[in-house]
Scaffold this motif. Structure first.
Motif, PDB file in Angstrom:
ATOM      1  N   ILE A 169      16.008  64.977  58.460  1.00 47.27           N
ATOM      2  CA  ILE A 169      17.461  64.479  58.934  1.00 47.27           C
ATOM      3  C   ILE A 169      17.857  63.591  57.874  1.00 47.27           C
ATOM      4  N   CYS A 170      17.167  62.650  57.283  1.00 44.85           N
ATOM      5  CA  CYS A 170      17.315  61.634  56.311  1.00 44.85           C
ATOM      6  C   CYS A 170      17.086  62.092  54.779  1.00 44.85           C
TER       7      CYS A 170
ATOM      8  N   THR B  48      11.741  56.316  61.538  1.00 46.54           N
ATOM      9  CA  THR B  48      12.925  55.770  61.609  1.00 46.54           C
ATOM     10  C   THR B  48      14.004  56.541  62.344  1.00 46.54           C
ATOM     11  N   CYS B  49      14.093  58.017  61.797  1.00 38.96           N
ATOM     12  CA  CYS B  49      14.752  58.874  62.554  1.00 38.96           C
ATOM     13  C   CYS B  49      14.415  58.917  64.095  1.00 38.96           C
ATOM     14  N   THR B  50      13.015  59.007  64.333  1.00 37.07           N
ATOM     15  CA  THR B  50      12.658  59.325  65.667  1.00 37.07           C
ATOM     16  C   THR B  50      13.199  58.124  66.590  1.00 37.07           C
TER      17      THR B  50
ATOM     18  N   CYS C 158      11.356  64.225  55.728  1.00 35.01           N
ATOM     19  CA  CYS C 158      11.921  64.444  56.972  1.00 35.01           C
ATOM     20  C   CYS C 158      13.342  65.228  56.729  1.00 35.01           C
TER      21      CYS C 158
ATOM     22  N   GLN D 150      12.302  59.847  53.674  1.00 35.18           N
ATOM     23  CA  GLN D 150      10.879  59.376  54.033  1.00 35.18           C
ATOM     24  C   GLN D 150      10.273  60.579  54.502  1.00 35.18           C
TER      25      GLN D 150
ATOM     26  N   MET E 205       9.731  64.466  62.411  1.00 38.24           N
ATOM     27  CA  MET E 205      10.818  63.586  61.824  1.00 38.24           C
ATOM     28  C   MET E 205       9.948  62.595  61.160  1.00 38.24           C
ATOM     29  N   CYS E 206      10.674  61.472  60.572  1.00 38.02           N
ATOM     30  CA  CYS E 206      10.080  60.206  59.988  1.00 38.02           C
ATOM     31  C   CYS E 206      10.165  59.322  61.267  1.00 38.02           C
TER      32      CYS E 206
ATOM     33  N   CYS F 144       7.653  62.900  57.026  1.00 38.86           N
ATOM     34  CA  CYS F 144       7.360  63.036  58.423  1.00 38.86           C
ATOM     35  C   CYS F 144       6.093  62.309  59.017  1.00 38.86           C
TER      36      CYS F 144
ATOM     37  N   SER G 212      15.594  56.110  65.841  1.00 37.56           N
ATOM     38  CA  SER G 212      17.160  56.067  66.012  1.00 37.56           C
ATOM     39  C   SER G 212      17.601  57.325  67.288  1.00 37.56           C
ATOM     40  N   LEU G 213      16.834  58.056  67.179  1.00 38.63           N
ATOM     41  CA  LEU G 213      17.168  59.301  68.247  1.00 38.63           C
ATOM     42  C   LEU G 213      17.014  58.527  69.666  1.00 38.63           C
TER      43      LEU G 213
END
Length: 496
Positions: free
Chosen positions: A370-371, A390-392, A368, A374, A387-388, A376, A394-395
């Motif tokens: 973004i972070c 977790t980031c998805t 990913c 992790q 994205m992973c 994707c 959170s977004l």
């Protein structure tokens, strides 16, 4: 709207007619109406209930249709100003709503006592199907053309209470979601509520008092403000603590981190594939577990700090009260840490962080961007960016709808800023796809360089002029002496 004709309480004909309607005896009802046609729109007893009121309240669909065919007034009022449609919504008789609406029932009628509509009654009772049918009728009927559909969804009674307030107070999560999807405002405040939760209450105040954790989470997902105070000074957290709703108070605490809730406002979340939904739900549970552990560790540290301060005060008092100190206490030596356990933990972290995902030989899963922690697992279908989970999550969770307006745009992709319409499982990219992306990026870089060359020129002092001239760096091919590059010293340029 017709007023029901007043008939005395001792009228045995009215009692017999109402008993036949409650029992569903269609033949006896028809016989009584043939013998006494005035009974059709007459009001009986203190409430001035007409036969159509009783049929709608009891859910006697066949008798209700018979009464409408014989000319019963569809918007007839009782002593409280309630129509048969209101009583059907209040009792949850959704099968009687369609015939009443087809006969011309008014969905925008207000009663006498609290100026409530049929939508208020259906929302307060938690009758989801009734709410759905009323909203469908309001969206297609003259109410939407003259009054406005969103205005009808947020209609207020005499105390400023909206249907969303009632659904939140009673803990009807299904009705609450339906109202929010239709444009209900989570920031609506009451004017006065009498014996209710207080002046200026929002729906999340009502949900905190009712103790429905599901309603609180849903309202937070739609952008409800957990720090807003009513006119009495209470926040939703204070209301939850006042009525001993500790589960709601735990996520409404304004001093704690904001919890992640399922982003149900966005349409693409309801259209997820089962596999993608499972990944996002697991990421949500993990994030909330980490939040709970952090809050518990904070509370334990605060308690330990408080106890240490109390111990220091007691020790100081004991030293001051002692006449002499014969022995000096030995300094505190912290216990030695087990280095082998630390090494095993670090090795486990390193191995779990560097293990690639098996892709069946089709390709390698990307990390990913973004972070960088992790792999994707989620892909935006419109643009293909990954994205992973977790980031998805959170977004989507942090991109909440604006509570001041009924509709808000969905979150956008963090890479290309396009609105997210669909989320799918990220598939590993093959070598062919990677080579295509690399060639595409090379072409874009070359086109960018050619544009700079055409604007900047080549050779001569006059070629470097205008906004492209920089004191330290310049893009494109430089000079005609065989030297080229993207970073050029200004001293070399002045010697040309």
């Amino acid at each position: 709207m017709g007023q029901a004709l007043r008939v005395s309480c001792g009228n045995t004909a009215g009692q017999q007619l109402f008993s036949a309607i409650r029992e569903g005896d269609v033949e006896y009802v028809l016989q009584m109406l043939r013998d006494e046609p005035k009974l059709l729109n007459a009001g009986f007893f203190y409430e001035r209930l007409a036969p159509l009121h009783v049929a709608a309240q009891q859910g006697q669909l066949q008798i209700l249709q018979v009464l409408l065919e014989r000319g019963a007034q569809v918007n007839i009022l009782n002593s409280s100003g309630q129509t048969p449609l209101m009583l059907a919504c209040k009792s949850g008789r959704w099968s009687c709503i369609e015939p009443l609406l087809e006969a011309g029932a008014n969905v925008l009628a207000f009663d006498y006592t609290r100026a409530r509509t049929c939508l208020h009654y259906a929302s307060r009772g938690g009758h989801t199907e009734c709410v759905r049918r009323i909203l469908a009728a309001a969206a297609q009927g003259p109410v939407a053309n003259s009054w406005g559909f969103v205005r009808f969804v947020n209609v207020r009674d005499g105390y400023g209470i909206t249907p969303l307030h009632m659904a939140s107070r009673q803990g009807h999560a299904g009705v609450l979601r339906l109202l929010l999807d239709s444009g209900a405002l989570v920031s609506a405040t009451t004017t006065t509520t009498g014996n209710g939760p207080g002046h200026g209450s929002t729906p999340i105040h009502c949900a905190a008092r009712g103790g429905s954790l599901e309603c609180v989470r849903e309202l937070l997902a739609w952008g409800a403000d957990r720090t807003q105070r009513d006119l009495t000074g209470y926040t939703p957290y204070g209301i939850a603590m006042k009525y001993n709703n500790t589960a709601c108070a735990a996520i409404l605490n304004p001093h704690g981190a904001e919890p992640l809730v399922w982003p149900s406002p966005w349409k693409f979340m309801s259209e997820l594939e089962p596999e993608a939904k499972t990944l996002l739900e697991a990421a949500l549970a993990q994030a909330n577990d980490e939040r709970d552990r952090e809050m518990s560790s904070r509370s334990s540290r605060a308690q330990s700090t408080k106890s240490k301060g109390h111990t220091k005060r007691r020790t100081l008092a004991a030293v001051l009260s002692a006449p002499e100190a014969d022995e000096v206490p030995a300094p505190f030596v912290p216990p030695a840490r087990n280095q082998e356990e630390d090494k095993t933990e670090e090795a486990a972290k390193d191995t779990t962080a560097d293990v690639p995902i098996e892709t069946g030989g089709l390709g390698v899963q990307e990390v990913c961007c973004i972070c960088f922690e992790q792999f994707c697992t989620i892909e935006v279908k419109e643009c293909g960016h990954q994205m992973c989970a977790t980031c998805t999550l959170s977004l989507c969770c942090h991109s909440k709808p604006n509570p001041a307006i009924p509709y808000s745009p969905p979150p956008s992709c963090p890479f290309c800023r396009r609105n997210i319409g669909h989320l799918i499982i990220a598939r590993p990219k093959t070598k062919l796809q990677e080579s295509k992306e690399k060639s595409r990026s090379r072409r874009s870089r070359r086109s960018g360089g050619s544009r700079h060359n055409s604007r900047g020129g080549s050779g001569g002092k006059g070629s470097f002029s205008g906004p492209l001239f920089s004191s330290r760096i310049i893009s494109g091919r430089c000079g005609s002496g065989g030297r080229s590059g993207r970073i050029v010293d200004i001293d070399w340029l002045t010697r040309l």
